[in-house]
Design a protein around this motif. Structure first.
Motif, PDB file in Angstrom:
ATOM      1  N   GLY A 147      52.965   9.775  30.400  1.00 11.44           N
ATOM      2  CA  GLY A 147      52.288  10.390  31.544  1.00 11.44           C
ATOM      3  C   GLY A 147      53.104  10.421  32.824  1.00 11.44           C
ATOM      4  N   PRO A 148      53.700   9.286  33.247  1.00 11.72           N
ATOM      5  CA  PRO A 148      54.477   9.303  34.497  1.00 11.72           C
ATOM      6  C   PRO A 148      55.875   9.883  34.366  1.00 11.72           C
ATOM      7  N   ILE A 149      56.296  10.275  33.156  1.00 10.29           N
ATOM      8  CA  ILE A 149      57.644  10.813  32.967  1.00 10.29           C
ATOM      9  C   ILE A 149      57.622  12.338  32.932  1.00 10.29           C
ATOM     10  N   ILE A 150      56.758  12.915  32.083  1.00 11.24           N
ATOM     11  CA  ILE A 150      56.605  14.373  32.061  1.00 11.24           C
ATOM     12  C   ILE A 150      55.780  14.797  33.277  1.00 11.24           C
ATOM     13  N   PRO A 151      56.208  15.831  34.004  1.00 14.07           N
ATOM     14  CA  PRO A 151      55.489  16.225  35.217  1.00 14.07           C
ATOM     15  C   PRO A 151      54.066  16.700  34.951  1.00 14.07           C
ATOM     16  N   PRO A 152      53.186  16.493  35.937  1.00 17.91           N
ATOM     17  CA  PRO A 152      53.421  15.845  37.230  1.00 17.91           C
ATOM     18  C   PRO A 152      53.444  14.332  37.084  1.00 17.91           C
ATOM     19  N   SER A 153      54.049  13.643  38.033  1.00 23.31           N
ATOM     20  CA  SER A 153      54.156  12.192  37.973  1.00 23.31           C
ATOM     21  C   SER A 153      53.917  11.601  39.352  1.00 23.31           C
ATOM     22  N   ILE A 154      52.942  10.720  39.447  1.00 25.48           N
ATOM     23  CA  ILE A 154      52.659  10.067  40.725  1.00 25.48           C
ATOM     24  C   ILE A 154      53.847   9.208  41.153  1.00 25.48           C
ATOM     25  N   PHE A 155      54.454   8.510  40.202  1.00 21.25           N
ATOM     26  CA  PHE A 155      55.607   7.669  40.530  1.00 21.25           C
ATOM     27  C   PHE A 155      56.768   8.508  41.062  1.00 21.25           C
ATOM     28  N   MET A 156      56.989   9.673  40.450  1.00 15.84           N
ATOM     29  CA  MET A 156      58.096  10.525  40.894  1.00 15.84           C
ATOM     30  C   MET A 156      57.836  11.096  42.286  1.00 15.84           C
ATOM     31  N   ILE A 157      56.582  11.392  42.584  1.00 21.09           N
ATOM     32  CA  ILE A 157      56.252  11.881  43.930  1.00 21.09           C
ATOM     33  C   ILE A 157      56.598  10.826  44.964  1.00 21.09           C
ATOM     34  N   SER A 268      33.487  11.434  40.141  1.00 19.90           N
ATOM     35  CA  SER A 268      34.905  11.799  40.101  1.00 19.90           C
ATOM     36  C   SER A 268      35.532  11.708  41.483  1.00 19.90           C
ATOM     37  N   PHE A 269      34.823  12.203  42.489  1.00 23.07           N
ATOM     38  CA  PHE A 269      35.329  12.120  43.864  1.00 23.07           C
ATOM     39  C   PHE A 269      35.441  10.666  44.318  1.00 23.07           C
ATOM     40  N   TYR A 270      34.452   9.867  43.967  1.00 27.31           N
ATOM     41  CA  TYR A 270      34.483   8.452  44.354  1.00 27.31           C
ATOM     42  C   TYR A 270      35.674   7.742  43.726  1.00 27.31           C
ATOM     43  N   GLU A 271      35.889   7.979  42.428  1.00 24.68           N
ATOM     44  CA  GLU A 271      37.002   7.336  41.730  1.00 24.68           C
ATOM     45  C   GLU A 271      38.340   7.786  42.300  1.00 24.68           C
ATOM     46  N   THR A 272      38.435   9.065  42.659  1.00 22.49           N
ATOM     47  CA  THR A 272      39.670   9.583  43.251  1.00 22.49           C
ATOM     48  C   THR A 272      39.962   8.921  44.588  1.00 22.49           C
ATOM     49  N   VAL A 273      38.929   8.801  45.427  1.00 23.45           N
ATOM     50  CA  VAL A 273      39.101   8.153  46.736  1.00 23.45           C
ATOM     51  C   VAL A 273      39.513   6.694  46.565  1.00 23.45           C
ATOM     52  N   ARG A 274      38.885   6.012  45.613  1.00 20.12           N
ATOM     53  CA  ARG A 274      39.190   4.595  45.394  1.00 20.12           C
ATOM     54  C   ARG A 274      40.642   4.401  44.955  1.00 20.12           C
ATOM     55  N   LEU A 275      41.077   5.193  43.976  1.00 19.59           N
ATOM     56  CA  LEU A 275      42.438   5.062  43.470  1.00 19.59           C
ATOM     57  C   LEU A 275      43.480   5.516  44.498  1.00 19.59           C
ATOM     58  N   SER A 276      43.203   6.636  45.160  1.00 20.93           N
ATOM     59  CA  SER A 276      44.159   7.177  46.130  1.00 20.93           C
ATOM     60  C   SER A 276      44.317   6.252  47.329  1.00 20.93           C
ATOM     61  N   SER A 277      43.204   5.707  47.811  1.00 18.29           N
ATOM     62  CA  SER A 277      43.275   4.840  48.992  1.00 18.29           C
ATOM     63  C   SER A 277      44.087   3.592  48.698  1.00 18.29           C
ATOM     64  N   SER A 278      43.965   3.043  47.483  1.00 19.26           N
ATOM     65  CA  SER A 278      44.751   1.861  47.146  1.00 19.26           C
ATOM     66  C   SER A 278      46.240   2.188  47.131  1.00 19.26           C
ATOM     67  N   ILE A 279      46.588   3.366  46.602  1.00 19.94           N
ATOM     68  CA  ILE A 279      47.998   3.778  46.574  1.00 19.94           C
ATOM     69  C   ILE A 279      48.522   3.979  47.989  1.00 19.94           C
ATOM     70  N   PHE A 280      47.738   4.624  48.840  1.00 24.71           N
ATOM     71  CA  PHE A 280      48.190   4.905  50.206  1.00 24.71           C
ATOM     72  C   PHE A 280      48.327   3.615  51.022  1.00 24.71           C
ATOM     73  N   LEU A 281      47.404   2.669  50.833  1.00 26.88           N
ATOM     74  CA  LEU A 281      47.514   1.397  51.546  1.00 26.88           C
ATOM     75  C   LEU A 281      48.780   0.647  51.136  1.00 26.88           C
ATOM     76  N   SER A 337      53.960  -0.706  44.204  1.00 22.04           N
ATOM     77  CA  SER A 337      54.644  -1.627  45.120  1.00 22.04           C
ATOM     78  C   SER A 337      56.092  -1.834  44.697  1.00 22.04           C
ATOM     79  N   THR A 338      56.313  -2.000  43.406  1.00 17.81           N
ATOM     80  CA  THR A 338      57.681  -2.170  42.904  1.00 17.81           C
ATOM     81  C   THR A 338      58.546  -0.983  43.292  1.00 17.81           C
ATOM     82  N   LEU A 339      58.008   0.199  43.082  1.00 17.97           N
ATOM     83  CA  LEU A 339      58.743   1.423  43.393  1.00 17.97           C
ATOM     84  C   LEU A 339      58.989   1.541  44.897  1.00 17.97           C
ATOM     85  N   ALA A 340      57.945   1.272  45.679  1.00 16.87           N
ATOM     86  CA  ALA A 340      58.060   1.418  47.131  1.00 16.87           C
ATOM     87  C   ALA A 340      58.995   0.385  47.740  1.00 16.87           C
TER      88      ALA A 340
END
Length: 429
Positions: A147-157, A268-281, A337-340
């Motif tokens: 998943g994170p290797i073939i595009p799209p990839s959150i890690f690659m972004i 779906s919107f709730y789960e997206t906000v929860r996951l995205s906010s953790s990544i952005f923080l 975090s490792t990537l960042a």
């Protein structure tokens, strides 16, 4: 100071402090050690600046698109299409698992999402078909790594954003390595299926419904085309591509499959906000500590050590050494975090050694991704154990061959740069 900050961070992690707070607290500790409290103002600017990056807007769109694919029934249709591709062969559902992982990789770019989608459907089916539960769970976790290797990839972004690398070019660089990784797991499934005489999969019913499955699958297959095709060809930006994918999945779920209810949409919107906010923080907090490490010239000191060791003249060996650092760190730390944390330190060194930025971006992403199935963290292991109802201890014991295969693929990618650089060059990215 760097070692003191590392020690403080490890203590906070052991105490169970949330990751972004551990990073911010460590940065605050470093500023106090420097004795310049005026840097606190810069700390706030760096924190919000780390999140206020336009290219990161693609992340919530891809997360939402993947969730909508699952909730609208499009994922099930992709798996039916995978069954049709594989045919009646020994260990057929194992191949369906890998092919499904490759196709799903073109939608959400998240290993965790793929592990959940594949595991809930295929692990029980594989067990019923003669596979052992730990093997079924391990193969599902391995397929999710694509998943994170073939595009799209959150890690690659995240990597591309931090290094000012073309996201489209990095996405193109991940296509061939992702296919190689999928091929390696298919070869592993072939060996296992014949060694343990797994029954030949009976897909006769699937073949009878060939025309129906093809028609039903077209709607699901169009989502990866929108995302990957649009970005790689340069027609749309990654953010625009993610938005188009969300719009398409919404329309397909509401008016075609009609499985996307208002309740499912809200969830779906709730789960997206929860996951995205953790990544952005985490991104914001990691930006702060990265800025502080640059302030203290930690990357430059590390680069001087690399120079003294003579590794800059040996790019292949340098990537092996850096991988030997990235992978263990990813085993004990959350992957974003490792990537960042490590990208601002390692990417300039790789560039100075003459390593293609697309090549190193894929190598670093794959290192972090493999950590997703490696104990003691290994988030994908917990997911497949839960959704597949397999004992977590059994998954941890039997996951190592899959880790070994993934590391072997990593070594192949390090050794053959054209696997990552060919497509970007052909597409002039």
């Amino acid at each position: 100071m760097g070692l003191s900050m590392l020690f403080a961070f490890l203590i906070l992690m052991v105490l169970g402090v949330p990751l972004y707070l551990s990073l911010l607290s460590t940065s605050l500790f470093g500023i106090v050690m420097l004795g310049d409290l005026s840097l606190l103002r810069v700390m706030g600017q760096q924190f919000f600046g780390g999140m206020d990056v336009f290219s990161l807007m693609a992340i919530p769109f891809f997360i939402l698109a993947g969730i909508l694919m699952n909730r609208s029934g499009l994922t099930d249709r992709l798996l039916d299409f995978s069954r049709l591709l594989v045919g009646s062969v020994r260990g057929g559902l194992g191949y369906v698992n890998v092919v499904g992982g490759i196709i799903l990789a073109g939608v959400n770019g998240s290993a965790a999402a793929d592990a959940s989608a594949l595991g809930s459907i295929l692990i029980p089916a594989m067990v019923k078909d003669g596979f052992s539960p730990p093997y079924a769970a391990g193969l599902t976790a391995g397929s999710a790594l694509i998943g994170p290797i073939i595009p799209p990839s959150i890690f690659m972004i995240i990597y591309a954003t931090m290094t000012n690398t073309s996201i489209g070019g990095l996405f193109a660089a991940g296509i061939l390595p992702g296919i190689v990784l999928g091929g390696a797991f298919m070869a592993m499934n072939y060996v296992y299926s014949h060694r343990y005489q797994v029954p030949v999969a009976d897909f006769a019913e699937v073949r009878k419904r060939k025309k129906e499955i093809l028609i039903r699958s077209l709607a699901a297959l169009f989502a990866p085309v929108i995302i990957v095709g649009g970005i790689v060809t340069g027609i749309v930006t990654p953010t625009e591509s993610g938005a188009l994918a969300v719009a398409y999945c919404l329309l397909a779920g509401l008016f075609y499959t009609r499985q996307l209810t208002m309740r499912a949409l809200a969830e779906s919107f709730y789960e997206t906000v929860r996951l995205s906010s953790s990544i952005f923080l985490i991104m914001g907090a990691a930006t702060v500590i990265g800025w502080l490490l640059k302030w203290e010239q930690v990357p430059q000191r590390f680069a001087s050590l690399i120079l003294q060791a003579g590794l800059l003249d040996k790019p292949w060996l340098l990537m092996i050494v850096l991988s030997a650092i990235i992978f263990p760190v990813g085993m004990f730390m959350e992957e974003v975090s490792t990537l960042a944390l490590l990208t601002p330190i390692f990417a300039p060194i790789a560039l100075k050694a003459g390593i293609d930025p697309f090549h190193f971006g894929v190598v670093m992403t794959l290192n972090v991704t493999i950590a997703l199935i490696t104990p003691p963290m290994g988030a994908c292991n917990y997911i497949v154990a839960a959704v597949g109802r397999v004992k977590l201890a059994d998954v941890f014991v039997h996951i190592w061959p899959f880790i070994g295969v993934a590391l072997l693929v990593l070594l192949v990618i390090i050794s053959f740069p054209p696997l990552t650089t060919l497509l970007p060059r052909l597409l002039n990215l």
